[in-house]
Design a protein around this motif. Sequence first.
Motif, PDB file in Angstrom:
ATOM      1  N   VAL A  37      40.635 -98.194  56.041  1.00 44.19           N
ATOM      2  CA  VAL A  37      40.302 -98.127  57.467  1.00 44.19           C
ATOM      3  C   VAL A  37      39.319 -97.015  57.836  1.00 44.19           C
ATOM      4  CG1 VAL A  37      42.291 -99.327  58.407  1.00 44.19           C
ATOM      5  CG2 VAL A  37      42.490 -96.912  57.824  1.00 44.19           C
ATOM      6  N   VAL A  38      39.057 -96.096  56.933  1.00 42.56           N
ATOM      7  CA  VAL A  38      38.079 -95.055  57.267  1.00 42.56           C
ATOM      8  C   VAL A  38      36.755 -95.267  56.535  1.00 42.56           C
ATOM      9  CG1 VAL A  38      39.814 -93.326  57.822  1.00 42.56           C
ATOM     10  CG2 VAL A  38      38.952 -93.459  55.499  1.00 42.56           C
ATOM     11  N   GLU A  50      41.780 -90.700  50.758  1.00 42.31           N
ATOM     12  CA  GLU A  50      43.199 -90.379  50.710  1.00 42.31           C
ATOM     13  C   GLU A  50      44.036 -91.473  51.353  1.00 42.31           C
ATOM     14  OE1 GLU A  50      44.935 -85.939  51.080  1.00 42.31           O
ATOM     15  OE2 GLU A  50      43.145 -86.328  52.267  1.00 42.31           O
ATOM     16  N   ILE A  51      43.533 -91.963  52.493  1.00 42.94           N
ATOM     17  CA  ILE A  51      44.308 -92.951  53.233  1.00 42.94           C
ATOM     18  C   ILE A  51      44.390 -94.265  52.460  1.00 42.94           C
ATOM     19  CG2 ILE A  51      42.443 -93.944  54.637  1.00 42.94           C
ATOM     20  CD1 ILE A  51      44.471 -93.674  57.017  1.00 42.94           C
ATOM     21  N   ASP A  54      47.131 -93.838  50.060  1.00 40.66           N
ATOM     22  CA  ASP A  54      48.422 -93.986  50.743  1.00 40.66           C
ATOM     23  C   ASP A  54      48.749 -95.456  50.972  1.00 40.66           C
ATOM     24  OD1 ASP A  54      48.653 -91.290  50.797  1.00 40.66           O
ATOM     25  OD2 ASP A  54      48.036 -91.053  52.889  1.00 40.66           O
ATOM     26  N   ILE A  58      51.831 -97.693  49.631  1.00 34.80           N
ATOM     27  CA  ILE A  58      52.725 -98.441  50.532  1.00 34.80           C
ATOM     28  C   ILE A  58      52.858 -99.881  50.063  1.00 34.80           C
ATOM     29  CG2 ILE A  58      52.831 -99.475  52.844  1.00 34.80           C
ATOM     30  CD1 ILE A  58      53.786 -96.711  52.946  1.00 34.80           C
ATOM     31  N   GLU A  61      55.078 -99.926  47.228  1.00 30.43           N
ATOM     32  CA  GLU A  61      56.448 -99.635  47.656  1.00 30.43           C
ATOM     33  C   GLU A  61      57.106-100.875  48.268  1.00 30.43           C
ATOM     34  OE1 GLU A  61      56.813 -95.833  49.848  1.00 30.43           O
ATOM     35  OE2 GLU A  61      58.068 -97.009  51.214  1.00 30.43           O
ATOM     36  N   TYR A  75      52.959-105.834  56.859  1.00 26.45           N
ATOM     37  CA  TYR A  75      53.453-104.482  57.107  1.00 26.45           C
ATOM     38  C   TYR A  75      52.298-103.584  57.564  1.00 26.45           C
ATOM     39  CZ  TYR A  75      55.822 -99.999  56.197  1.00 26.45           C
ATOM     40  OH  TYR A  75      56.377 -98.747  56.318  1.00 26.45           O
ATOM     41  N   LEU A  76      51.163-103.708  56.881  1.00 29.33           N
ATOM     42  CA  LEU A  76      49.998-102.897  57.247  1.00 29.33           C
ATOM     43  C   LEU A  76      49.275-103.458  58.467  1.00 29.33           C
ATOM     44  CD1 LEU A  76      48.655-101.865  53.745  1.00 29.33           C
ATOM     45  CD2 LEU A  76      49.416-100.348  55.573  1.00 29.33           C
ATOM     46  N   VAL A  77      49.263-104.797  58.593  1.00 33.49           N
ATOM     47  CA  VAL A  77      48.601-105.404  59.756  1.00 33.49           C
ATOM     48  C   VAL A  77      49.304-104.989  61.048  1.00 33.49           C
ATOM     49  CG1 VAL A  77      48.099-107.588  60.933  1.00 33.49           C
ATOM     50  CG2 VAL A  77      47.640-107.363  58.500  1.00 33.49           C
ATOM     51  N   SER A  78      50.649-104.898  60.988  1.00 35.54           N
ATOM     52  CA  SER A  78      51.384-104.526  62.200  1.00 35.54           C
ATOM     53  C   SER A  78      51.067-103.091  62.622  1.00 35.54           C
ATOM     54  CB  SER A  78      52.882-104.688  61.979  1.00 35.54           C
ATOM     55  OG  SER A  78      53.346-103.728  61.049  1.00 35.54           O
ATOM     56  N   ARG A  79      50.561-102.288  61.706  1.00 36.19           N
ATOM     57  CA  ARG A  79      50.236-100.895  62.039  1.00 36.19           C
ATOM     58  C   ARG A  79      48.757-100.689  62.347  1.00 36.19           C
ATOM     59  NH1 ARG A  79      54.659-101.366  59.592  1.00 36.19           N
ATOM     60  NH2 ARG A  79      56.302 -99.793  59.622  1.00 36.19           N
ATOM     61  N   TYR A  80      47.906-101.354  61.568  1.00 33.41           N
ATOM     62  CA  TYR A  80      46.464-101.127  61.739  1.00 33.41           C
ATOM     63  C   TYR A  80      45.732-102.316  62.359  1.00 33.41           C
ATOM     64  CZ  TYR A  80      46.868 -96.795  59.160  1.00 33.41           C
ATOM     65  OH  TYR A  80      47.203 -95.537  58.776  1.00 33.41           O
ATOM     66  N   GLY A  81      46.476-103.405  62.614  1.00 34.66           N
ATOM     67  CA  GLY A  81      45.843-104.570  63.215  1.00 34.66           C
ATOM     68  C   GLY A  81      45.089-105.401  62.185  1.00 34.66           C
TER      69      GLY A  81
END
Lengths: 163, 186
Positions: A37-38, A50-51, A54, A58, A61, A75-81
Motif C-alpha cells: 500500500v505504500v 516494512e509494511i 508485515d 499476516i 498467519e 482480512y486485508l481488504v477489510s482493513r485497506y479496502g
Amino acid sequence: MMTAWAQPVLAIGPDEILDDPVLEIRARSISKHLRCVVCQNQSIDDSNAEIARDMRLIVRERLVAGDSDDEAISYLVSRYGDYVLLQPPFKAATLPLWLGPPILVLFVGFLVIVRTRRKLVQSAKSSAGSNSHSAADAKRLDAIISATPTSDDTNETMGKTLS
Amino acid sequence: MKMPRLIFLLPVALVALLAIAFTMLLSTDRNRDIIPSALLSRPAPTTELPSLVGLEGIAGISSPDFVGDVTVVNFFASWCVPCLAEHPAITELTRRGYRVWGINYRDPEPDGLDWLARHGNPYAKVGTDQEARAGLDWGVTGVPETFIIDRQGIIRHKHSGPITPQILAQEIVPILQELADEGGEP
C-alpha cells in the motif's frame, strides 16, 4: 547478510517462509496479488517495504490459522479496502474500469468500418466518374464497335482493330 | 471537406475536457486522501495496547473505552517528521478539551517516551504499537494518520498526513463539533 546477497531478487526474508511448503506456496500466490500500500503498483511479494513484510506475515498467519485463500485476502481488504487488490474486483463502482476499454475498442472498430466503407463507396463513385465517356467518345466507340467484324475470339478482334 | 476537420478537433476537445476534469478534481481540498479508508462508518478495530513503560499516569488504549465520548486517535512516531509538524495542532485539540489518544507506531519504547518528554505529551492515553500490528488492523499505511471515532465507537473520519492549522480549523474541529452535538450531552 550473506543470504541477502545470495538472493537479491526476493523481497521475502528466509525467516518469513513457512515450514509447510503447501501453505507457503499458497501464501506466495496470494502475496503476488496484493498491493504493497505504500509502493507504486508493486505486490507485497516484490516489495522490501516494512509494511509489505508485515502484510506477508499476516497472510501467512491467517493461512496457518486455517483461513482459506479468500478469507486471508478479505482480512486485508477489510482493513485497506479494494486498493490492496492489484486486480480490482468486478462490481458497480469498477464497471467503467472493466467495460470501458472493450466498449472503446468496439466503438473505434465501428467507426473504422463505417469510414472504410464510405471511402470504398466514394472511390468507386469517383472512379466511375473519371471513366465516364464524353458524348464524342461514345460516338467514336459506337463507330468502332459497329465497324468491327463480330468474332468469338475477342483478342483477335482487338488485334485487328488496333493494327 | 468538413467532416474530417471535425474529427481532427475531437482529440483537442477530449484533452480540454480532461484538463478541466483534472483541474476540478485536484483543486478541491476535501477527500484528497490517496487511499480512502475501508474502515469508515465501521466500528473501530479491536485494540488492546499497553502504554509506554515509564509514561507516568497515562493508561494504555483499550477499544471498548471508545464508547461514550468522541475520540481522536492519532498514530505517531518519534522518527516521523510530519508528526512533529502536527504536534502543535494535536496539542491544540487537547487544549480545547477534546479526547485525544495516541498510538506510538513502529517505534522502540524509549524513543517514543523520549519524544513525548521532549515535545510534550498531548495524549490522554497512549498505546505502543512497536510491531505495527494495530496499525495494520487500522489500515494505517504511514504516520501520521488521524481517526475520529464517535460516541458509539464508530470510525467517522480519517486524515492521512500531518494536520496543519488550516486542516485543524476547516476539517477536524468541525467534524468533532458535529459529532459532539450529534451524541447529545454525555
